[in-house]
Motif scaffolding. Structure first.
Motif, short mmCIF file in Angstrom:
data_model
loop_
_atom_site.label_atom_id
_atom_site.label_comp_id
_atom_site.label_asym_id
_atom_site.label_seq_id
_atom_site.Cartn_x
_atom_site.Cartn_y
_atom_site.Cartn_z
N GLU A 238 0.85 -1.19 0.00
CA GLU A 238 0.00 0.00 0.00
C GLU A 238 0.89 1.24 0.00
N HIS A 239 0.35 2.33 -0.51
CA HIS A 239 1.15 3.55 -0.60
C HIS A 239 1.69 3.94 0.77
N GLY A 240 3.02 4.12 0.84
CA GLY A 240 3.66 4.54 2.07
C GLY A 240 3.95 3.41 3.05
N SER A 241 3.62 2.16 2.70
CA SER A 241 3.83 1.07 3.65
C SER A 241 5.32 0.85 3.96
N TYR A 242 6.20 1.35 3.10
CA TYR A 242 7.63 1.23 3.33
C TYR A 242 8.16 2.28 4.30
N CYS A 243 7.33 3.29 4.62
CA CYS A 243 7.83 4.43 5.39
C CYS A 243 7.78 4.10 6.89
N THR A 244 8.70 3.26 7.31
CA THR A 244 8.82 2.85 8.71
C THR A 244 9.70 3.85 9.46
N SER A 245 9.83 3.63 10.76
CA SER A 245 10.71 4.48 11.57
C SER A 245 12.14 4.43 11.06
N GLY A 246 12.58 3.22 10.65
CA GLY A 246 13.94 3.09 10.13
C GLY A 246 14.14 3.87 8.84
N TYR A 247 13.13 3.82 7.96
CA TYR A 247 13.20 4.57 6.70
C TYR A 247 13.32 6.07 6.98
N ILE A 248 12.56 6.54 7.95
CA ILE A 248 12.62 7.96 8.30
C ILE A 248 14.01 8.34 8.77
N GLU A 249 14.62 7.46 9.59
CA GLU A 249 15.95 7.76 10.11
C GLU A 249 17.03 7.70 9.03
N VAL A 250 16.84 6.86 8.03
CA VAL A 250 17.77 6.88 6.90
C VAL A 250 17.76 8.25 6.24
N HIS A 251 16.58 8.81 6.09
CA HIS A 251 16.49 10.15 5.49
C HIS A 251 17.00 11.22 6.45
N ARG A 252 16.91 10.97 7.75
CA ARG A 252 17.54 11.92 8.69
C ARG A 252 19.05 11.93 8.45
N GLY A 253 19.61 10.75 8.24
CA GLY A 253 21.03 10.69 7.94
C GLY A 253 21.38 11.46 6.67
N ALA A 254 20.53 11.30 5.63
CA ALA A 254 20.77 12.04 4.39
C ALA A 254 20.69 13.54 4.62
N CYS A 255 19.73 13.96 5.43
CA CYS A 255 19.57 15.40 5.71
C CYS A 255 20.73 15.93 6.55
N ARG A 279 14.29 -7.59 2.17
CA ARG A 279 13.66 -7.66 0.85
C ARG A 279 13.50 -6.28 0.22
N HIS A 280 13.65 -5.21 1.01
CA HIS A 280 13.58 -3.86 0.46
C HIS A 280 14.98 -3.48 -0.05
N ARG A 281 15.38 -4.13 -1.12
CA ARG A 281 16.76 -4.02 -1.57
C ARG A 281 17.14 -2.59 -1.95
N GLN A 282 16.22 -1.91 -2.66
CA GLN A 282 16.56 -0.54 -3.08
C GLN A 282 16.74 0.38 -1.88
N ASP A 283 15.87 0.24 -0.88
CA ASP A 283 15.98 1.06 0.32
C ASP A 283 17.30 0.78 1.04
N PHE A 284 17.67 -0.51 1.11
CA PHE A 284 18.91 -0.88 1.80
C PHE A 284 20.13 -0.36 1.06
N ALA A 285 20.12 -0.52 -0.27
CA ALA A 285 21.25 -0.02 -1.07
C ALA A 285 21.34 1.49 -0.98
N SER A 286 20.18 2.17 -0.98
CA SER A 286 20.17 3.63 -0.89
C SER A 286 20.71 4.10 0.46
N ALA A 287 20.37 3.38 1.53
CA ALA A 287 20.88 3.74 2.85
C ALA A 287 22.40 3.58 2.90
N LEU A 288 22.91 2.49 2.33
CA LEU A 288 24.36 2.29 2.27
C LEU A 288 25.02 3.38 1.43
N LEU A 289 24.39 3.76 0.34
CA LEU A 289 24.92 4.84 -0.49
C LEU A 289 25.03 6.14 0.30
N ASN A 290 23.98 6.45 1.07
CA ASN A 290 24.02 7.66 1.90
C ASN A 290 25.13 7.58 2.94
#
Length: 354
Positions: A238-255, A279-290
Motif C-alpha cells: 500500500e502507498h507509504g507502507s515502506y515508510c517505517t521508523s527506520g526509513y525515516i531515520e535513513v532520510h535523517r542521515g541524508a539530511c 527484501r527492500h533491496r533498493q531502500d537498503f542499497a540507498s541507505a548504504l549509499l548515503n
C-alpha cells in the motif's frame, strides 16, 4: 412460541445493488466491493458470520477491477524481488489493458477503474525513476495526476504529486521539489498515516537540499507519528507502507549529511540500517549509499569505498540503475585515493560490473 418462530420466514439479507456499491466505492476511495468491508451479520439460518467479505460476482466488471487491483499488489512485490525492469513489463501491459477497458465500462464503475489506472501510472513512474529514465517517469506521473484529477481523488493526487517532488529532487531542482511536496501536503488530513509520514520525509529531504536544515529535522520528528510500523495492518505494497521508523531515520542521515554534519549522519545511518527489511533491496542499497557519501564527506575514503562496495551487489540485484549511477558518481569523489586497498577494490568491481 417456538412454533411461531419456526414458522417465521427465513431472513433474507440483500446487498446494495451495483449502482450503490459503485457510489460507496467512490466515496470511500476503494477499488472493489471486497474492500468495502461489507459482511452479513448472520446467514439466513441465523448463524453469525462477522467478517465474511463480499466476493465480486464472477465475470462482472467488479471482478475485472478486483483482479487488476490484485495484480497491482503482485507487481509491487515483483519490483522488490526481481527489480524494476521486470515489474515494468507487467505494469506496462496492464496499463495498456486498462486504457482499452475504460471506454467500455458502465459510468458508475468508471471512477473506481480510473483510480486503479492512476495507481498503475504512478507505479510506472516509480519504476522508470528506478531505471533512471527521467522523461518517462515524469510522463507517467503526469498521467497519474490527470487520472486522479478526473475523479477528484485526493489520495492519488497527493501520491502522484509526492512522486513528482521526488523526481524534481533527483534531477537537482530542490526548490521545485519543496513546492511540489507542499502541494501534496495540502491533502494531508485525508491520507492514511504511512502516506502522511512519507510526504513529510520527502518535504524534509527537499528542505534540507535548499539549506533549511532545522525545518527538515522538525518534519522528520513529526513523520515518526505516522510511521508505517506504528500502525500495522495494511497489506504490504500500500502507498507509504515502506515508510517505517527506520526509513525515516535513513532520510535523517541524508539530511544531516546535507547539513554538513557527516559524523552525526554516519551514526544515525548505522543505527537505521539494521531496521530495513532485507527484501527492500533498493531502500537498503540507498541507505548504504548515503552512509558511503557521509564517510566521503567526513574525509574517510576507505570507509566510504567499503560501504559503497557493500551497496554495489545489492543495487545490481535490485536492478536500480538510479542507485548504480549514484554509486558511480561517488567513485569520482574518492578516485584520488586509489592507493587505499578499499578504494582500489571498489573501483575495480565498479568497472567490471559496468
Amino acid at each position: 412460541m417456538s412454533r411461531h418462530l419456526a414458522g417465521r420466514p427465513t431472513l433474507q439479507h440483500r446487498w446494495p445493488n451495483e449502482l450503490r456499491r459503485a457510489a460507496l466505492r467512490q466515496v470511500l476511495g476503494v477499488a472493489c466491493d471486497s474492500e468495502l468491508d461489507l459482511y452479513s451479520p448472520r446467514r439466513s439460518d441465523g448463524t453469525w458470520v462477522a467478517g465474511e467479505v463480499v466476493a465480486p460476482r464472477p465475470g462482472s466488471w467488479d471482478e475485472t477491477i478486483h483482479l487488476l487491483r490484485e495484480q497491482w499488489h503482485l507487481l509491487v512485490q515483483n519490483d522488490k524481488m526481481f527489480g524494476p525492469e521486470y515489474a515494468l513489463m507487467g505494469v506496462t501491459r496492464q496499463l495498456s489493458a486498462i486504457e482499452d477497458l475504460l471506454p467500455q465500462l458502465p459510468p458508475p464503475l468508471r471512477p473506481t477503474a480510473v483510480r486503479v489506472a492512476a495507481q498503475y501510472a504512478e507505479s510506472a513512474a516509480w519504476l522508470h525513476q528506478s531505471l533512471d529514465e527521467h522523461a518517462a517517469g515524469r510522463r507517467w506521473t503526469q498521467q497519474a495526476l490527470d487520472w486522479a484529477g478526473q475523479i477528484n481523488d485526493p489520495i492519488m493526487t497527493a501520491w502522484a504529486t509526492y512522486r513528482g517532488s521526488q523526481q524534481r529532487l533527483t534531477s537537482g531542482h530542490a526548490t521545485q521539489a519543496v513546492e511540489q511536496s507542499e502541494v501534496a501536503l495540502r491533502y494531508d488530513g485525508t491520507l492514511p498515516g504511512p502516506m502522511r509520514a512519507a510526504l513529510r520525509v520527502q518535504h524534509a529531504h527537499a528542505m534540507a537540499a535548499t539549506g533549511r536544515h532545522r525545518a527538515a529535522m522538525r518534519l522528520l520528528d513529526d513523520a515518526h507519528r505516522w510511521a508505517a510500523d506504528r500502525s500495522p495492518g495494511k497489506p504490504e505494497g500500500e502507498h507509504g507502507s515502506y515508510c517505517t521508523s527506520g526509513y525515516i531515520e535513513v532520510h535523517r542521515g541524508a539530511c544531516l549529511r546535507l547539513a554538513h554534519r557527516p559524523h552525526e549522519a554516519i551514526t544515525v545511518l548505522e543505527q537505521a540500517l539494521p531496521t530495513i527489511p532485507p527484501r527492500h533491496r533498493q531502500d537498503f542499497a540507498s541507505a548504504l549509499l548515503n552512509k558511503a557519501a557521509a564517510h566521503a564527506a567526513a574525509n574517510q575514503p576507505d570507509r566510504a569505498a567499503a560501504t559503497a562496495h557493500q551497496a554495489l551487489p545489492i543495487a545490481r540485484r535490485a536492478g536500480s540503475r538510479r542507485i548504480l549511477r549514484q554509486l558511480a558518481h561517488l567513485s569520482t569523489t574518492i578516485n584520488r585515493h586509489q592507493h587505499l586497498p578499499e578504494v582500489r577494490a571498489y573501483l575495480d568491481d565498479l568497472t567490471v560490473g559496468g
